[in-house]
Motif scaffolding. Sequence first.
Motif: not given
Length: 184
Positions: A136-137, A142-149
Amino acid sequence: MEHSQISVNGITLHVVTAGPQTAPLVILLHGFPETWQAWQRYVEPFLAIGWRVAIPDQRGYGQSDKPSGVSSYALDVLADDICALADALDAQEFALVGHDWGGIVAWHVAARDPQRVQRLAILNAPHPASLLGYALSHPFQLARSAYVGFFHLPFLPENDARRESVRALACFTDSHKQARCVRP
């Protein structure tokens, strides 16, 4: 290396094992979207320094069972798979090395069953307590982890895969090449 199908926790896992049964066990957990082959080059170095190696295709991957339903992939269920695998290999205690999603599973096993995990090495996976706050900070993370969502959305991941765009996910692999082995 020996390939086998091992029944654990109500499913069958494809597992590659190597080394003497009397040696201490290290379980190597692959990331997304990998399989056991992500660890192939590390088997000989681990054997050379005295480890017994087990590399499962985690549930939902490769030649392992792919049960339906989100609840089949809860972290406690995935951790149960790993502890049951160790039991099937007659190892009360074991070392864990996890990469990416395998690292998240490894963190969970070690936190939940610390009496079983002798050693823990995590590659490219944050400690669960720091993941959300850091993401979040740090917008790039956050963008690189978006695939999980993305994979939690109904129907879209399957439709995307049908269009053969899965090749784009290759950028998430091979980030563990700097792994080092330690003696048991």
